[in-house]
Design an enzyme around this catalytic site. Structure first.
Site, mmCIF file in Angstrom:
data_model
loop_
_atom_site.group_PDB
_atom_site.id
_atom_site.type_symbol
_atom_site.label_atom_id
_atom_site.label_comp_id
_atom_site.label_asym_id
_atom_site.label_seq_id
_atom_site.Cartn_x
_atom_site.Cartn_y
_atom_site.Cartn_z
ATOM 1 N N GLY A 171 53.105 24.517 45.652
ATOM 2 C CA GLY A 171 53.764 25.529 44.853
ATOM 3 C C GLY A 171 52.540 26.559 44.652
ATOM 4 N N GLY A 172 52.496 27.167 43.645
ATOM 5 C CA GLY A 172 51.584 28.461 43.516
ATOM 6 C C GLY A 172 50.216 27.858 42.741
ATOM 7 C CD GLU A 192 50.600 23.925 51.025
ATOM 8 O OE1 GLU A 192 50.180 24.802 50.329
ATOM 9 O OE2 GLU A 192 51.417 23.973 52.064
ATOM 10 C CD GLU A 207 50.363 32.447 48.176
ATOM 11 O OE1 GLU A 207 50.642 31.881 47.265
ATOM 12 O OE2 GLU A 207 50.318 31.542 49.516
ATOM 13 C CB CYS A 244 51.936 27.933 51.992
ATOM 14 S SG CYS A 244 52.591 26.623 53.314
ATOM 15 C CE LYS A 255 60.212 21.042 39.034
ATOM 16 N NZ LYS A 255 61.360 21.978 39.329
ATOM 17 C CB THR A 267 52.340 26.109 39.110
ATOM 18 O OG1 THR A 267 52.980 26.985 38.825
ATOM 19 C CG2 THR A 267 53.082 24.759 38.629
ATOM 20 N N GLY A 268 49.467 24.832 40.042
ATOM 21 C CA GLY A 268 48.613 23.823 40.385
ATOM 22 C C GLY A 268 47.424 23.599 39.632
ATOM 23 C CD GLU A 325 62.113 26.494 38.353
ATOM 24 O OE1 GLU A 325 61.947 25.561 39.324
ATOM 25 O OE2 GLU A 325 61.532 27.192 37.607
HETATM 26 O O1 TXE Z 1 55.971 28.738 42.030
HETATM 27 P P1 TXE Z 1 55.697 27.587 41.186
HETATM 28 P P2 TXE Z 1 56.705 30.133 41.714
HETATM 29 C C1 TXE Z 1 52.999 30.843 45.409
HETATM 30 C C2 TXE Z 1 53.395 32.151 45.968
HETATM 31 C C3 TXE Z 1 54.771 32.612 44.732
HETATM 32 C C4 TXE Z 1 53.829 31.979 43.404
HETATM 33 C C5 TXE Z 1 54.690 31.542 42.631
HETATM 34 O O2 TXE Z 1 52.649 32.891 46.012
HETATM 35 O O3 TXE Z 1 54.774 34.026 44.524
HETATM 36 O O4 TXE Z 1 53.407 30.692 44.184
HETATM 37 O O5 TXE Z 1 55.822 30.955 42.839
HETATM 38 C C6 TXE Z 1 57.247 23.734 39.715
HETATM 39 N N1 TXE Z 1 54.669 21.693 35.875
HETATM 40 N N2 TXE Z 1 53.861 29.690 46.149
HETATM 41 O O6 TXE Z 1 56.345 30.566 40.361
HETATM 42 O O7 TXE Z 1 55.618 27.816 39.650
HETATM 43 C C7 TXE Z 1 58.659 24.729 39.665
HETATM 44 O O8 TXE Z 1 59.786 24.349 39.044
HETATM 45 C C8 TXE Z 1 54.923 21.008 36.930
HETATM 46 C C9 TXE Z 1 53.118 29.249 47.270
HETATM 47 O O9 TXE Z 1 58.021 29.831 42.347
HETATM 48 O O10 TXE Z 1 54.144 26.959 41.651
HETATM 49 C C10 TXE Z 1 58.655 24.430 41.410
HETATM 50 O O11 TXE Z 1 59.133 23.234 41.606
HETATM 51 N N3 TXE Z 1 55.926 21.586 37.687
HETATM 52 C C11 TXE Z 1 53.934 27.910 47.795
HETATM 53 C C12 TXE Z 1 57.397 24.255 41.768
HETATM 54 O O12 TXE Z 1 56.631 23.935 40.681
HETATM 55 C C13 TXE Z 1 56.047 23.118 37.500
HETATM 56 C C14 TXE Z 1 55.563 27.718 47.712
HETATM 57 C C15 TXE Z 1 56.542 25.431 42.526
HETATM 58 O O13 TXE Z 1 56.911 26.540 41.498
HETATM 59 C C16 TXE Z 1 55.506 23.861 36.543
HETATM 60 C C17 TXE Z 1 55.959 28.593 46.683
HETATM 61 C C18 TXE Z 1 54.577 22.837 35.546
HETATM 62 N N4 TXE Z 1 53.824 23.704 34.550
HETATM 63 C C19 TXE Z 1 55.163 29.532 45.666
HETATM 64 N N5 TXE Z 1 55.561 25.296 36.669
HETATM 65 C C20 TXE Z 1 53.249 27.196 49.014
HETATM 66 N N6 TXE Z 1 52.226 26.411 48.408
HETATM 67 O O14 TXE Z 1 53.867 26.970 49.869
HETATM 68 C C21 TXE Z 1 56.316 25.303 37.696
HETATM 69 N N7 TXE Z 1 56.490 23.908 38.438
#
Ligand code: TXE
Length: 495
Positions: free
Chosen positions: A229-230, A251, A389, A288, A176, A233-234, A179
């Site tokens: 991701g963030g 991560e 962040e 990141c 996935k 969400t993690g 989006e």
């Molecule tokens: O990330 P999300 P967002 C950080 C950065 C950014 C913040 C938010 O600070 O401003 O996160 O960004 C999927 N169940 N990073 O909101 O939501 C989502 O569709 C399963 C750090 O864009 O974490 C996407 O595919 N999946 C980072 C992925 O998670 C879910 C890089 C990341 O999105 C979900 C990006 C759920 N409930 C942002 N909700 C890094 N570590 O490098 C969302 N997703």
């Protein structure tokens, strides 16, 4: 994409079951770059079911490691064949410069080559149990069905860190992408098919994290979730996965310190300024491991910050497709709002705005989501702008006078992904890097990584590791096989 089906489920390309689509926006000018299918939760469940059936059928995981390695090499060859078109998709989708996208595709290629090499070289571990008739060995087996969730800043790169070891290990998977940036992953999935990945081994769904991501992670048929991701969400994913005791690797980004000692002297000055600048402003800070937190020795701080600001003001911002651009826009209007809110917060918290803090005035950039490189001086460790962040082109500056103070500041974060140290004193350098609680520490360099070395974070930067041998081990279960070649009664019970 643009009318063609974009979801790969059970070896068939399909449109979304509920007809949903999403506009993909080019962040350089706000235009619609493509329209893609938006998978429904039912599509997510169908993709997991296909991956489950394929794994349980057993033929993919029984494929000899040498054949899987050959497949990964074919993927690497095709990535290089399609490097230019993939790079252009990545730039159109993320806004990053074409030069960066090309580096990304080369890095993706080397990840596939690395895991091809590693899986070909793996062997079982024999264990001496002290009984001559017993052959005891520990073997590695694929963990099973994997859900691989990637973010938008390095869409294909982050996905490849998951797909390559998962394929090498013999897993099946549902990918996935974010989006916001699915285009390169859709093209890449076509390429996997061309390379010969069997039907249902790789499934692809894209769509909103809240609906689709939830359906993927709250599923008892999933054995492993790898997420980048963030932090928020993690946390959600970890909670959801706990219900099924699904293994999770996370991560979650970082707030990465870059510590500069006064002993860099005039010889190390230019490279230190340059690495701090690149470390924070590359890809407009949407990295990141970006070195967003400069921790500089008081005696050189004024001059160092002045030089940094002068260079930050010369950074050429523009459409990533323009070879003259050194950095592109932020990924979306929403994300720029978030960055702007952080700048307003920094001002209200009392930090000194040295440069930036605004959108560029160039009318040619007015429709894109651009933001100027921004530096805040005289920051305090307690400020939110220092601790959270921002994921944008924002550098905060803190000052120190002793080595232990610098280490204390560098470790004063809930995260722990990456850090940099600059000093001409190698003994001090080694001392400091060993005390920093971060997953990667660069000494007199910044930002580099290799497929052969583990990547991941301490603290709330997540758990688990990608890349390196550990990045493969995440996708494997260990099984101890005890083979008694001359069975005889144990004789415990006498009757
Ligand atoms: O990330 P999300 P967002 C950080 C950065 C950014 C913040 C938010 O600070 O401003 O996160 O960004 C999927 N169940 N990073 O909101 O939501 C989502 O569709 C399963 C750090 O864009 O974490 C996407 O595919 N999946 C980072 C992925 O998670 C879910 C890089 C990341 O999105 C979900 C990006 C759920 N409930 C942002 N909700 C890094 N570590 O490098 C969302 N997703």
């Amino acid at each position: 994409m643009n009318g063609e089906p974009d979801l790969l489920i059970g070896g068939t390309w399909r449109h979304a079951s509920d007809g949903g689509t999403r506009d993909i926006i080019n962040p350089a000018d706000g235009s619609v770059a493509a329209v893609v299918d938006e998978a429904s939760p039912d599509d997510a469940r169908a993709a997991v079911a296909a991956a489950r059936a394929c794994f349980d059928d057993g033929s993919w995981r029984a494929t000899p490691a040498g054949e899987r390695a050959a497949l990964l090499h074919r993927v690497a060859d095709l990535l290089q064949r399609d490097k230019e078109s993939l790079s252009r998709l990545e730039t159109r989708d993320t806004g990053k410069t074409l030069a960066e996208s090309r580096i990304d595709i080369d890095d993706v290629t080397s990840v596939f080559r690395y895991y091809a090499h590693l899986i070909g070289a793996e062997s079982d571990r024999l264990v001496d149990v002290g009984a001559p008739a017993v052959v005891s060995r520990v073997v590695r087996e694929p963990i099973g069905v994997c859900v691989l969730i990637a973010p938008w800043n390095y869409p294909l790169l982050q996905m490849s860190w998951k797909v390559a070891p998962a394929l090498a290990a013999g897993c099946t998977m549902v990918c996935k992408p974010s989006e916001v940036t699915p285009l390169s992953t859709i093209a890449f999935t076509h390429l996997l098919q061309e390379a010969g990945v069997p039907a249902s081994v790789v499934n692809l769904v894209q769509g909103s994290g809240a609906a689709l991501g939830q359906a993927l992670t709250d599923n008892p048929d999933v054995d492993f979730i790898s997420f980048t991701g963030g932090l928020a969400t993690g946390r959600t994913i970890a909670r959801t996965a706990a219900e099924h005791v699904t293994k999770v690797a996370l991560e979650l980004g970082g707030k990465n310190p870059h510590i500069v000692f006064a002993d860099i002297g005039s010889d190390g000055w230019d490279s230190a300024v340059d690495h701090v600048l690149t470390g924070v402003f590359l890809h407009s800070g949407q990295v990141c491991s970006a070195g967003t937190r400069l921790i500089v020795e008081q005696s050189i701080a004024d001059e160092f910050v002045a030089d940094l600001a002068a260079r930050a003001e010369k950074i050429r911002i523009g459409d990533g497709m323009d070879p003259a651009s050194e950095t592109g826009p932020l990924v979306s209007a929403d994300h720029r709002d978030k960055v702007e809110n952080y700048v307003a917060l920094g001002v209200s918290e009392g930090a000194t705005l040295v440069t930036g803090g605004a959108r560029p005035s160039d009318p040619a950039l007015a429709d894109g989501y651009f933001y100027l490189p921004t530096i805040f001086d005289h920051c305090e460790r307690t400020m939110r702008i220092v601790q959270e962040e921002t994921f944008g082109p924002i550098l905060t500056v803190e000052r120190f006078t002793t080595e232990s103070e610098a280490i204390g500041l560098g470790n004063d974060t809930q995260y722990g992904l990456a850090a940099g140290v600059r000093t001409s004193d190698s003994a001090r350098g080694e001392r400091v890097v060993r005390q920093l609680r971060h997953g990667t520490v660069w000494l007199n360099d910044f930002g580099y990584y290799t497929a052969a070395a583990e990547w991941g974070g301490f603290g709330r930067s997540g758990n688990g590791r990608e890349l390196g041998p550990t990045g493969l081990a995440e996708y494997q279960e260990l099984k101890h096989i005890w083979h008694n070649t001359a069975p005889a009664p144990a004789g415990w019970f006498k009757g």
